[in-house]
Design an enzyme around this catalytic site. Structure first.
Site, PDB file in Angstrom:
ATOM      1  N   LYS A  34      -1.316  13.906  11.398  1.00 49.89           N
ATOM      2  CA  LYS A  34      -1.849  12.558  11.582  1.00 49.89           C
ATOM      3  C   LYS A  34      -0.788  11.608  12.146  1.00 49.89           C
ATOM      4  O   LYS A  34      -1.044  10.850  13.079  1.00 49.89           O
ATOM      5  CB  LYS A  34      -2.385  12.041  10.242  1.00 49.89           C
ATOM      6  CG  LYS A  34      -3.244  10.805  10.392  1.00 49.89           C
ATOM      7  CD  LYS A  34      -3.762  10.307   9.060  1.00 49.89           C
ATOM      8  CE  LYS A  34      -4.290   8.900   9.218  1.00 49.89           C
ATOM      9  NZ  LYS A  34      -4.470   8.233   7.921  1.00 49.89           N
ATOM     10  N   ASN A  77       0.854  -1.183   0.000  1.00 48.81           N
ATOM     11  CA  ASN A  77       0.000   0.000   0.000  1.00 48.81           C
ATOM     12  C   ASN A  77       0.898   1.244   0.000  1.00 48.81           C
ATOM     13  O   ASN A  77       1.576   1.548   0.985  1.00 48.81           O
ATOM     14  CB  ASN A  77      -0.880  -0.045   1.246  1.00 48.81           C
ATOM     15  CG  ASN A  77      -1.854   1.105   1.309  1.00 48.81           C
ATOM     16  OD1 ASN A  77      -1.486   2.244   1.043  1.00 48.81           O
ATOM     17  ND2 ASN A  77      -3.086   0.817   1.664  1.00 48.81           N
ATOM     18  N   ALA A  78       0.923   1.958  -1.138  1.00 51.09           N
ATOM     19  CA  ALA A  78       1.848   3.080  -1.307  1.00 51.09           C
ATOM     20  C   ALA A  78       1.650   4.137  -0.222  1.00 51.09           C
ATOM     21  O   ALA A  78       2.630   4.646   0.343  1.00 51.09           O
ATOM     22  CB  ALA A  78       1.657   3.703  -2.693  1.00 51.09           C
ATOM     23  N   LYS A  79       0.401   4.439   0.105  1.00 55.97           N
ATOM     24  CA  LYS A  79       0.142   5.458   1.122  1.00 55.97           C
ATOM     25  C   LYS A  79       0.607   4.999   2.499  1.00 55.97           C
ATOM     26  O   LYS A  79       1.115   5.765   3.296  1.00 55.97           O
ATOM     27  CB  LYS A  79      -1.350   5.806   1.154  1.00 55.97           C
ATOM     28  CG  LYS A  79      -1.806   6.610  -0.053  1.00 55.97           C
ATOM     29  CD  LYS A  79      -3.249   7.055   0.079  1.00 55.97           C
ATOM     30  CE  LYS A  79      -3.700   7.821  -1.163  1.00 55.97           C
ATOM     31  NZ  LYS A  79      -5.129   8.189  -1.089  1.00 55.97           N
ATOM     32  N   LYS A  80       0.411   3.730   2.772  1.00 57.08           N
ATOM     33  CA  LYS A  80       0.827   3.193   4.066  1.00 57.08           C
ATOM     34  C   LYS A  80       2.355   3.181   4.172  1.00 57.08           C
ATOM     35  O   LYS A  80       2.929   3.569   5.190  1.00 57.08           O
ATOM     36  CB  LYS A  80       0.263   1.781   4.238  1.00 57.08           C
ATOM     37  CG  LYS A  80       0.305   1.284   5.671  1.00 57.08           C
ATOM     38  CD  LYS A  80      -0.116  -0.175   5.789  1.00 57.08           C
ATOM     39  CE  LYS A  80      -1.619  -0.365   5.844  1.00 57.08           C
ATOM     40  NZ  LYS A  80      -1.970  -1.761   6.244  1.00 57.08           N
ATOM     41  N   ARG A 133      -1.575   4.384  13.965  1.00 59.86           N
ATOM     42  CA  ARG A 133      -0.361   3.801  13.375  1.00 59.86           C
ATOM     43  C   ARG A 133       0.865   4.492  13.966  1.00 59.86           C
ATOM     44  O   ARG A 133       1.858   3.852  14.308  1.00 59.86           O
ATOM     45  CB  ARG A 133      -0.407   3.917  11.849  1.00 59.86           C
ATOM     46  CG  ARG A 133       0.628   3.051  11.154  1.00 59.86           C
ATOM     47  CD  ARG A 133       0.396   2.958   9.658  1.00 59.86           C
ATOM     48  NE  ARG A 133      -0.786   2.197   9.349  1.00 59.86           N
ATOM     49  CZ  ARG A 133      -1.901   2.672   8.815  1.00 59.86           C
ATOM     50  NH1 ARG A 133      -1.987   3.948   8.477  1.00 59.86           N
ATOM     51  NH2 ARG A 133      -2.930   1.898   8.607  1.00 59.86           N
ATOM     52  N   ASP A 159      -1.362  -4.366  11.066  1.00 58.34           N
ATOM     53  CA  ASP A 159      -2.736  -4.605  10.652  1.00 58.34           C
ATOM     54  C   ASP A 159      -3.568  -3.569  11.378  1.00 58.34           C
ATOM     55  O   ASP A 159      -3.417  -3.363  12.583  1.00 58.34           O
ATOM     56  CB  ASP A 159      -3.179  -6.019  11.005  1.00 58.34           C
ATOM     57  CG  ASP A 159      -4.487  -6.382  10.310  1.00 58.34           C
ATOM     58  OD1 ASP A 159      -4.672  -5.986   9.146  1.00 58.34           O
ATOM     59  OD2 ASP A 159      -5.326  -7.069  10.927  1.00 58.34           O
TER      60      ASP A 159
END
Lengths: 198, 198
Positions: B176, B10-13, B182, B70
């Site tokens: 964020k 996941n590129a954003k993650k 996260r 996760d």
């Protein structure tokens, strides 16, 4: 014969309730048999809250003793949901097939041994004098990944009760009434309904 | 510089993790930077199980220390679901907008005061030698009924963190990272990641 208002318009549910209550000397009528009254949305966090609120509204509007139930399926892998949202699980696409399909898709990767679930029913009897009884019936079992059977409604085609190999949609109405969550809840109400006719 | 495999595509993650780990002397690579290996489906009952399984698989396949996470959203009115099923909540229609839309429809009749939720992240660090650490970060807040904002992904547009009036999709990445589930989980891992470079 005592008239009892069952706060439902669901023809299959009314029929099921009439069969279960047939021997109790109680004439069961449904919401379509009384003048319409405003019904509050079911926004309770529990089956019990919803059943009680529906029965209270019915008594307040009609002056008749009223029974209401709230039922659903609690899937362990979904932390007990769809629960009180069972009838609206698929949101705007809500319908029995859409709800059932969504649950199956949500548990697609859940291993078989964790596919346990229970049908749950809370039933409330409220009398014009203010007496209130709420009971709860549970029917444990497991989910199957392919719907089977045409009896019943809701999630019946994917639910195999404990001790059965058939889904609850493959059981006859009589078999289901004797052991279902709704049957178990309503049988707990029977003594109170008999007292009503006395 | 120590190479750390982050078990994600996941590129954003990945970008979010790189920013958070930037100061730790760790070169973050993703699954697309290593030869492909078989990845087990995420079938754990908890975020922790899934994070640990993903990190173990990555270490076994590459011999590199690996971090896996996760994450999901736990909605109180849905008994903590979508939870581990957050990314696949809408089933076959799965996509961020479909998942978010389904949650909003499911809670449509839930009163505002019960629209509490939390983003949850479990992060696991597994080393080739076998050392394992799993941590958990939670970010409490409430849901709003109309999506707002374009940052982030997943359920960000309907989640307002505690103490905020903006949704998490209206926060900047830096804001964020500092307070998110996260961020909170990965900051708990930082001492272990620094030890890795020593």
């Amino acid at each position: 014969m005592t008239r009892l208002l069952v706060a439902s318009r669901n023809a299959k549910k009314l029929e099921e309730l009439r069969r279960i209550l047939a021997g109790a000397g109680v004439e069961v009528i449904g919401l379509d048999d009384v003048p319409p009254f405003p019904e509050a949305p079911e926004t309770g966090a529990t089956f019990e809250e919803n059943a009680l609120a529906k029965a209270r509204d019915a008594v307040a509007a009609t002056g008749l003793p009223a029974v209401a139930d709230d039922s659903g399926i609690a899937v362990d892998a979904l932390n007990g949901m769809p629960g009180v949202l069972s009838a609206r699980w698929a949101g705007s696409a809500k319908s029995d097939p859409a709800n059932l399909k969504l649950v199956l898709e949500q548990v697609a990767d859940v291993p078989d041994e964790r596919l346990t679930a229970a049908f749950v029913c809370a039933a409330a009897l409220v009398q014009p004098g203010g007496e209130e009884v709420v009971v709860r019936g549970e029917w444990p079992g497991t989910l199957v990944r392919e719907p089977r059977g045409t009896n019943g409604f809701g999630y019946d085609p994917i639910f195999v009760p404990e001790g059965e190999t058939r889904t609850s949609a493959e059981l006859s109405s009589a078999e289901k009434d004797a052991i279902s969550h709704r049957g178990r809840a309503l049988h707990q109400l029977l003594p109170h309904l008999r007292a009503l006719t006395a």
